[in-house]
Write a protein that holds these residues in place. Structure first.
Motif, PDB file in Angstrom:
ATOM      1  N   PRO A  41       0.182  -1.513   0.297  1.00  0.00           N
ATOM      2  CA  PRO A  41       0.254  -0.242  -0.040  1.00  0.00           C
ATOM      3  C   PRO A  41       0.302   0.892   0.262  1.00  0.00           C
ATOM      4  CG  PRO A  41       0.251  -0.991   1.690  1.00  0.00           C
ATOM      5  CD  PRO A  41       0.345  -1.857   1.434  1.00  0.00           C
ATOM      6  N   ALA A  42      -0.177   1.899  -0.858  1.00  0.00           N
ATOM      7  CA  ALA A  42       1.141   3.489  -0.580  1.00  0.00           C
ATOM      8  C   ALA A  42       0.922   3.957   0.685  1.00  0.00           C
ATOM      9  CB  ALA A  42       0.649   4.134  -2.133  1.00  0.00           C
ATOM     10  N   ASP A  43      -0.424   4.198   0.938  1.00  0.00           N
ATOM     11  CA  ASP A  43      -0.358   4.638   3.288  1.00  0.00           C
ATOM     12  C   ASP A  43      -0.039   3.253   3.868  1.00  0.00           C
ATOM     13  OD1 ASP A  43      -1.322   5.389   5.091  1.00  0.00           O
ATOM     14  OD2 ASP A  43      -3.405   4.882   5.037  1.00  0.00           O
ATOM     15  N   HIS A  44       0.675   3.194   4.206  1.00  0.00           N
ATOM     16  CA  HIS A  44       1.957   2.234   5.763  1.00  0.00           C
ATOM     17  C   HIS A  44       0.485   1.004   5.804  1.00  0.00           C
ATOM     18  CE1 HIS A  44       5.337   5.007   5.291  1.00  0.00           C
ATOM     19  NE2 HIS A  44       5.468   4.489   4.043  1.00  0.00           N
ATOM     20  N   ALA A  45      -0.119   1.886   6.095  1.00  0.00           N
ATOM     21  CA  ALA A  45      -0.972   0.395   7.616  1.00  0.00           C
ATOM     22  C   ALA A  45      -2.033   0.835   6.483  1.00  0.00           C
ATOM     23  CB  ALA A  45      -2.101   2.283   8.440  1.00  0.00           C
ATOM     24  N   GLY A  46      -2.192   0.660   5.357  1.00  0.00           N
ATOM     25  CA  GLY A  46      -3.279   0.243   4.161  1.00  0.00           C
ATOM     26  C   GLY A  46      -3.093  -1.498   3.767  1.00  0.00           C
ATOM     27  N   THR A  47      -3.235  -2.007   2.838  1.00  0.00           N
ATOM     28  CA  THR A  47      -3.414  -3.379   2.635  1.00  0.00           C
ATOM     29  C   THR A  47      -2.378  -4.103   1.455  1.00  0.00           C
ATOM     30  OG1 THR A  47      -6.194  -3.924   3.662  1.00  0.00           O
ATOM     31  CG2 THR A  47      -4.873  -5.271   1.268  1.00  0.00           C
ATOM     32  N   THR A  48      -2.123  -5.015   1.696  1.00  0.00           N
ATOM     33  CA  THR A  48      -0.469  -5.746   0.778  1.00  0.00           C
ATOM     34  C   THR A  48      -1.543  -6.788   0.261  1.00  0.00           C
ATOM     35  OG1 THR A  48       0.777  -5.142   2.352  1.00  0.00           O
ATOM     36  CG2 THR A  48       1.215  -6.993   1.111  1.00  0.00           C
ATOM     37  N   LEU A  49      -1.283  -6.956  -0.917  1.00  0.00           N
ATOM     38  CA  LEU A  49      -2.484  -7.753  -1.470  1.00  0.00           C
ATOM     39  C   LEU A  49      -0.974  -8.519  -2.680  1.00  0.00           C
ATOM     40  CD1 LEU A  49      -5.504  -8.360  -2.945  1.00  0.00           C
ATOM     41  CD2 LEU A  49      -4.660  -7.048  -4.641  1.00  0.00           C
ATOM     42  N   ARG A  50      -1.581  -9.778  -2.216  1.00  0.00           N
ATOM     43  CA  ARG A  50      -0.204 -10.480  -2.810  1.00  0.00           C
ATOM     44  C   ARG A  50      -1.009 -11.705  -4.238  1.00  0.00           C
ATOM     45  NH1 ARG A  50       4.583 -13.230  -2.559  1.00  0.00           N
ATOM     46  NH2 ARG A  50       4.013 -14.011  -4.363  1.00  0.00           N
ATOM     47  N   MET A  51      -0.986 -11.980  -5.739  1.00  0.00           N
ATOM     48  CA  MET A  51      -1.552 -12.956  -6.467  1.00  0.00           C
ATOM     49  C   MET A  51      -0.125 -13.912  -6.271  1.00  0.00           C
ATOM     50  SD  MET A  51      -3.243 -15.483  -7.511  1.00  0.00           S
ATOM     51  CE  MET A  51      -4.874 -15.058  -7.457  1.00  0.00           C
ATOM     52  N   THR A  52       0.440 -15.321  -5.848  1.00  0.00           N
ATOM     53  CA  THR A  52       0.358 -16.386  -5.481  1.00  0.00           C
ATOM     54  C   THR A  52       1.001 -17.170  -7.453  1.00  0.00           C
ATOM     55  OG1 THR A  52      -0.026 -18.396  -4.580  1.00  0.00           O
ATOM     56  CG2 THR A  52       0.884 -16.792  -3.141  1.00  0.00           C
ATOM     57  N   ALA A  53       2.479 -17.473  -7.175  1.00  0.00           N
ATOM     58  CA  ALA A  53       2.331 -18.598  -8.599  1.00  0.00           C
ATOM     59  C   ALA A  53       1.595 -18.941  -8.632  1.00  0.00           C
ATOM     60  CB  ALA A  53       3.880 -18.846  -8.645  1.00  0.00           C
ATOM     61  N   ASP A  54       1.430 -19.914  -7.863  1.00  0.00           N
ATOM     62  CA  ASP A  54       0.425 -21.352  -7.263  1.00  0.00           C
ATOM     63  C   ASP A  54      -1.860 -21.083  -7.159  1.00  0.00           C
ATOM     64  OD1 ASP A  54       0.388 -20.110  -4.797  1.00  0.00           O
ATOM     65  OD2 ASP A  54       0.959 -22.895  -3.839  1.00  0.00           O
ATOM     66  N   ARG A  55      -1.750 -19.615  -7.915  1.00  0.00           N
ATOM     67  CA  ARG A  55      -3.189 -19.103  -7.783  1.00  0.00           C
ATOM     68  C   ARG A  55      -4.123 -18.609  -5.714  1.00  0.00           C
ATOM     69  NH1 ARG A  55      -6.388 -23.686 -12.262  1.00  0.00           N
ATOM     70  NH2 ARG A  55      -4.426 -22.504 -13.533  1.00  0.00           N
ATOM     71  N   ARG A  56      -2.982 -18.743  -5.105  1.00  0.00           N
ATOM     72  CA  ARG A  56      -3.037 -17.874  -3.931  1.00  0.00           C
ATOM     73  C   ARG A  56      -4.198 -16.845  -4.271  1.00  0.00           C
ATOM     74  NH1 ARG A  56      -3.200 -22.953   0.017  1.00  0.00           N
ATOM     75  NH2 ARG A  56      -2.302 -24.480  -0.644  1.00  0.00           N
ATOM     76  N   ILE A  57      -4.551 -16.087  -3.686  1.00  0.00           N
ATOM     77  CA  ILE A  57      -4.330 -14.703  -3.028  1.00  0.00           C
ATOM     78  C   ILE A  57      -4.838 -14.238  -1.500  1.00  0.00           C
ATOM     79  CG2 ILE A  57      -5.990 -12.375  -3.237  1.00  0.00           C
ATOM     80  CD1 ILE A  57      -7.953 -13.449  -5.755  1.00  0.00           C
ATOM     81  N   LEU A  58      -3.969 -13.128  -1.349  1.00  0.00           N
ATOM     82  CA  LEU A  58      -3.060 -13.219   0.136  1.00  0.00           C
ATOM     83  C   LEU A  58      -3.868 -12.001   0.654  1.00  0.00           C
ATOM     84  CD1 LEU A  58      -0.320 -13.631   2.151  1.00  0.00           C
ATOM     85  CD2 LEU A  58      -0.676 -11.674   2.419  1.00  0.00           C
ATOM     86  N   ILE A  59      -4.360 -11.865   1.590  1.00  0.00           N
ATOM     87  CA  ILE A  59      -4.639 -10.087   2.023  1.00  0.00           C
ATOM     88  C   ILE A  59      -3.703  -9.840   3.431  1.00  0.00           C
ATOM     89  CG2 ILE A  59      -6.685  -8.694   3.088  1.00  0.00           C
ATOM     90  CD1 ILE A  59      -7.230  -8.733   0.052  1.00  0.00           C
ATOM     91  N   ARG A  60      -3.187  -8.880   3.413  1.00  0.00           N
ATOM     92  CA  ARG A  60      -2.628  -8.636   4.602  1.00  0.00           C
ATOM     93  C   ARG A  60      -2.571  -7.657   5.016  1.00  0.00           C
ATOM     94  NH1 ARG A  60       4.194  -7.670   5.244  1.00  0.00           N
ATOM     95  NH2 ARG A  60       3.250  -5.311   4.606  1.00  0.00           N
ATOM     96  N   ASN A  61      -3.312  -7.134   6.043  1.00  0.00           N
ATOM     97  CA  ASN A  61      -3.080  -5.859   7.200  1.00  0.00           C
ATOM     98  C   ASN A  61      -3.563  -6.224   8.169  1.00  0.00           C
ATOM     99  OD1 ASN A  61      -6.336  -6.144   7.547  1.00  0.00           O
ATOM    100  ND2 ASN A  61      -6.276  -5.554   5.368  1.00  0.00           N
TER     101      ASN A  61
END
Length: 438
Positions: A282-302
């Motif tokens: 996230p541009a805003d440090h306290a926002g949400t990190t988002l990933r799509m992995t190589a093995d098709r999983r969506i990851l949400i981090r906050n």
């Protein structure tokens, strides 16, 4: 009494791995030339570099858990080359260039290990997006662009349409892409490095050290079923360094949380419509990190929590509430994938300091430590662990001088209960301010 990591076996990265090899524990009295405590990025790098300096020495690397169960295997899978967050704001350009050089040296080390040992960890030189959801995020993104220009580093603006085609969601207004970052499966990388240590490094796992004692020129690391005796001790223990009496009242234990889905089916992937294997912070440090992995999983981090008792500060009810917050963030981005469940929600504890300063150096005779990564564990742990070994054996280098110049002493914290109240209030305020970017 040493407060140890408390593993809830919830980490998706670790649970996705095949079963580990049989464990070797600390038993009896073991004498070594060097003892390294903590088998994360820093400890693994330190043990490896010690072995390179002294291939005939006996080096014992010991951890309370299995390698990759701790914080090093619980991050979101980024290895970032750029100075991170507040370090990027440093007024001295030379300071930032030193950090950049150190981080890139760490990436080169990790890349070499992955290639040399064939570590299957989704290691990918695909760069990183920094994304903005709304006006607040765009203001941070404009500031980030200004900092990148000052640093002289390449970047590319990614507008809404192009970004949506990558992310499979129109939730973000725009982003800045930087090419120097890598993505990986952190638990697979850490385990792979642990399985390919030099011949004179012996890894002892599930062997918590309960206390340290100095006796007759040796350090004694006392465990449940044995002890290690060595004249030189290197601590790659991050926040747990304070449990051994060092850097007391200077390190803050914070846990950040992630959830991920099972791998998407072919039909779900078609509905998703984006690319595989990317990462967005996230541009805003306290926002949400988002990933799509190589093995098709969506990851949400906050979600951040102050965890004075580490894993012991987290209970099932809190984890369920955090997962509900993650679910809300997921559905805002991917409403067409509403039926896709989360399979794991986990946290990883790391050390920050109030003055955002990393500690690196000698604590007392025969004891060296790299502690307080301020949330940049993969790259910083790797390079700081390697250079800590150089410091312990007296090997001078330009990089060692650089890391000594960009590190220092974390500032003292106020006493409890004021510390806990202050940290919890700051986290709550940051979440409220950043609510539009979550």
């Amino acid at each position: 009494m040493i407060n140890l990591p408390k593993d809830d076996y919830s980490c998706g990265w670790y649970q996705a791995l095949p079963p580990a090899a049989p464990v070797k524990r600390l038993k009896g009295v073991q004498k070594a030339d060097y003892a390294v405590l903590g088998a994360g990025f820093a400890g693994l790098a330190a043990a490896r570099r010690l072995a390179e300096h002294h291939p005939q020495a006996r080096i014992l690397l010991v951890d309370a858990q299995r390698a990759a169960e701790g914080a090093s295997g619980r991050n979101s899978g980024f290895v970032i080359d750029l100075p991170h967050k507040f370090a990027l704001e440093h007024p001295d350009p030379a300071h930032k260039q030193k950090l950049l050089g150190l981080n890139r040296s760490a990436i080169a080390q990790l890349d070499g290990l992955v290639q040399r040992h064939g570590i299957d960890c989704q290691w990918s030189a695909v760069g990183k997006y920094q994304g903005a959801v709304g006006e607040r995020g765009e203001a941070f993104l404009d500031h980030f662009e200004h900092l990148m220009k000052d640093l002289g580093e390449p970047y590319r603006k990614v507008e809404h349409g192009e970004l949506s085609a990558v992310l499979g969601t129109s939730y973000y207004r725009r982003a800045i892409f930087t090419p120097g970052g890598y993505l990986m499966q952190p638990a697979a990388l850490v385990r792979g490095m642990a399985e390919n240590l030099p011949d004179n490094v012996e890894l002892l796992e599930q062997s918590p050290i309960r206390s340290l004692q100095q006796e007759g020129g040796n350090w004694r690391l006392l465990g449940d079923e044995g002890e290690i005796q060595a004249p030189t001790l290197l601590l790659g223990t991050s926040i747990f360094t304070r449990e051994f009496g060092y850097l007391k009242n200077r390190l803050l234990p914070v846990m950040t949380f992630a959830s991920w889905t099972r791998p998407l089916t072919d039909a779900e992937l078609a509905r998703y419509g984006g690319q595989l294997n990317w990462g967005l912070t996230p541009a805003d440090h306290a926002g949400t990190t988002l990933r799509m992995t190589a093995d098709r999983r969506i990851l949400i981090r906050n979600s951040y929590k102050h965890v004075p008792r580490y894993g012991g500060s987290i209970n099932d009810g809190m984890r369920q509430r955090i997962q509900a917050d993650h679910r809300q963030a997921f559905l805002a981005r991917y409403p067409d994938l509403a039926e896709v469940p989360f399979t794991h929600t986990w946290g990883g504890v790391y050390a920050i300091s109030r003055n955002f300063t990393n500690f690196f150096g000698q604590l007392e005779d025969g004891v060296y430590a790299s502690a307080c990564d301020n949330g940049v564990g993969a790259a910083w742990g790797t390079i700081s662990g390697s250079l800590l070994a150089d410091l312990a054996v007296g090997a001078e280098s330009a990089q060692l001088r650089d890391i000594q110049q960009v590190t220092g002493m974390p500032s003292l914290n106020p006493p409890e209960p004021f510390l806990g109240l202050g940290v919890r209030s700051r986290i709550a305020l940051a979440k409220w301010h950043s609510r539009s970017e979550l």
